[in-house]
Design a protein around this motif. Structure first.
Motif, PDB file in Angstrom:
ATOM      1  N   GLY A   2       0.823  -1.205   0.000  1.00 39.56           N
ATOM      2  CA  GLY A   2       0.000   0.000   0.000  1.00 39.56           C
ATOM      3  C   GLY A   2       0.855   1.253   0.000  1.00 39.56           C
ATOM      4  N   GLY A   3       1.969   1.208   0.721  1.00 33.66           N
ATOM      5  CA  GLY A   3       2.875   2.353   0.713  1.00 33.66           C
ATOM      6  C   GLY A   3       3.427   2.620  -0.663  1.00 33.66           C
ATOM      7  N   ALA A   4       3.715   1.561  -1.411  1.00 31.22           N
ATOM      8  CA  ALA A   4       4.214   1.721  -2.778  1.00 31.22           C
ATOM      9  C   ALA A   4       3.155   2.357  -3.678  1.00 31.22           C
ATOM     10  CB  ALA A   4       4.636   0.365  -3.335  1.00 31.22           C
ATOM     11  N   VAL A   5       1.899   1.941  -3.510  1.00 32.40           N
ATOM     12  CA  VAL A   5       0.803   2.524  -4.295  1.00 32.40           C
ATOM     13  C   VAL A   5       0.645   4.005  -3.971  1.00 32.40           C
ATOM     14  CG1 VAL A   5      -1.687   2.473  -4.709  1.00 32.40           C
ATOM     15  CG2 VAL A   5      -0.413   0.330  -4.500  1.00 32.40           C
ATOM     16  N   ILE A   6       0.774   4.347  -2.710  1.00 29.66           N
ATOM     17  CA  ILE A   6       0.663   5.749  -2.299  1.00 29.66           C
ATOM     18  C   ILE A   6       1.750   6.586  -2.959  1.00 29.66           C
ATOM     19  CG2 ILE A   6       0.955   7.308  -0.326  1.00 29.66           C
ATOM     20  CD1 ILE A   6      -0.445   5.158   1.381  1.00 29.66           C
ATOM     21  N   ILE A   7       2.975   6.072  -2.965  1.00 28.04           N
ATOM     22  CA  ILE A   7       4.086   6.804  -3.593  1.00 28.04           C
ATOM     23  C   ILE A   7       3.818   7.016  -5.079  1.00 28.04           C
ATOM     24  CG2 ILE A   7       6.515   6.656  -4.240  1.00 28.04           C
ATOM     25  CD1 ILE A   7       7.039   5.283  -1.567  1.00 28.04           C
ATOM     26  N   LEU A   8       3.312   5.997  -5.755  1.00 28.68           N
ATOM     27  CA  LEU A   8       3.054   6.094  -7.189  1.00 28.68           C
ATOM     28  C   LEU A   8       1.945   7.110  -7.491  1.00 28.68           C
ATOM     29  CD1 LEU A   8       3.280   2.342  -8.268  1.00 28.68           C
ATOM     30  CD2 LEU A   8       4.917   4.175  -8.764  1.00 28.68           C
ATOM     31  N   THR A   9       0.875   7.105  -6.696  1.00 28.48           N
ATOM     32  CA  THR A   9      -0.222   8.035  -6.964  1.00 28.48           C
ATOM     33  C   THR A   9       0.191   9.478  -6.684  1.00 28.48           C
ATOM     34  OG1 THR A   9      -1.092   7.605  -4.728  1.00 28.48           O
ATOM     35  CG2 THR A   9      -2.034   6.341  -6.528  1.00 28.48           C
TER      36      THR A   9
END
Length: 253
Positions: free
Chosen positions: A131-138
């Motif tokens: 989820g942290g990776a998705v947050i960084i990408l968005t």
């Protein structure tokens, strides 16, 4: 402000469907944080450690505030509707997942991060990391959009958005560093050191996270003054410099 300017301001303020959804979800997350604050105070439980209700409170309040802030701040960016919906929708969804999983683990009485004791706990820990990776990408997507924007926004607001988003990306990078270091230490057999090490970066992570609220809010408020755009931009520049010093000072302390 002139009447046409006020009309434009009101038009900008009308939330799009994805933004309305984000605001509603943010309100629920904030409520969750406040409920857990009440539980924490009423129970007299500890404020320290990975099992404290404070963690559920912090995640609810932080994600709620950040989600609402990101929805509002990025509403000023000119983006294709599909791109905006994808980026903000993904950030909204992952915010729910992060808060829900952390809250679940708190009520189960087990750590949410760096916990590989059981198969289920491992899935939770890895989902939180993903989820942290998705947050960084968005957030990275919104940041690229802000850096590419060259027209349609007042220079003061554009500067505020760019600074806030770049610093938010830096905050998320610190969060990723916390997770990576914590996982390494936990996997090596010292979970307590993982929690302690990760906790040392929390202050700078928190301070950097909210630049996206402070700077755009300042730029927005300055639009209602009689100052020239050049003067407003200088004020935002000064505020950005002070905020950068605050982040740096928090990192060094």
């Amino acid at each position: 402000m002139t009447i046409p300017a006020v009309k434009r301001e009101l038009a900008t303020a009308r939330a799009r469907p994805v933004e309305r959804t984000a605001y509603a979800v943010a309100a629920v997350l904030l409520l969750s944080g406040l409920v857990h604050l009440g539980v924490l105070l009423a129970s007299g439980a500890t404020w320290e450690g990975p099992l404290s209700y404070r963690k559920a409170m912090t995640f609810g309040l932080s994600f709620g505030l950040t989600l609402a802030t990101l929805a509002w701040a990025t509403s000023f960016l000119r983006l294709p509707d599909r791109t905006r919906t994808f980026l903000l929708g993904a950030f909204t969804a992952v915010s729910v997942v992060e808060v829900a999983l952390v809250t679940l683990q708190v009520w189960r009485g087990v750590p949410s991060h760096f916990n590989f004791e059981t198969g289920f706990d491992t899935v939770v820990s890895m989902t939180l990391a993903l989820g942290g990776a998705v947050i960084i990408l968005t957030v990275g997507g919104f940041t690229v959009a802000a850096l590419r924007t060259t027209s349609g926004l007042a220079p003061s607001m554009l500067l505020a958005l760019r600074f806030g988003l770049v610093v938010l990306v830096a905050s998320l990078a610190v969060g990723a560093l916390m997770i990576a270091d914590g996982v390494r230490l936990s996997r090596s057999g010292d979970p307590q050191l993982a929690y302690t090490t990760a906790g040392g970066l929390k202050p700078v992570h928190a301070v950097a996270m909210h630049a996206i609220l402070v700077l755009p809010a300042l730029a927005w408020l300055l639009r209602f003054t009689t100052w020239s755009e050049r003067r407003r931009t200088r004020v935002v520049q000064a505020a950005a410099a002070l905020y950068a010093l605050a982040v740096l000072g928090t990192w060094l302390v």
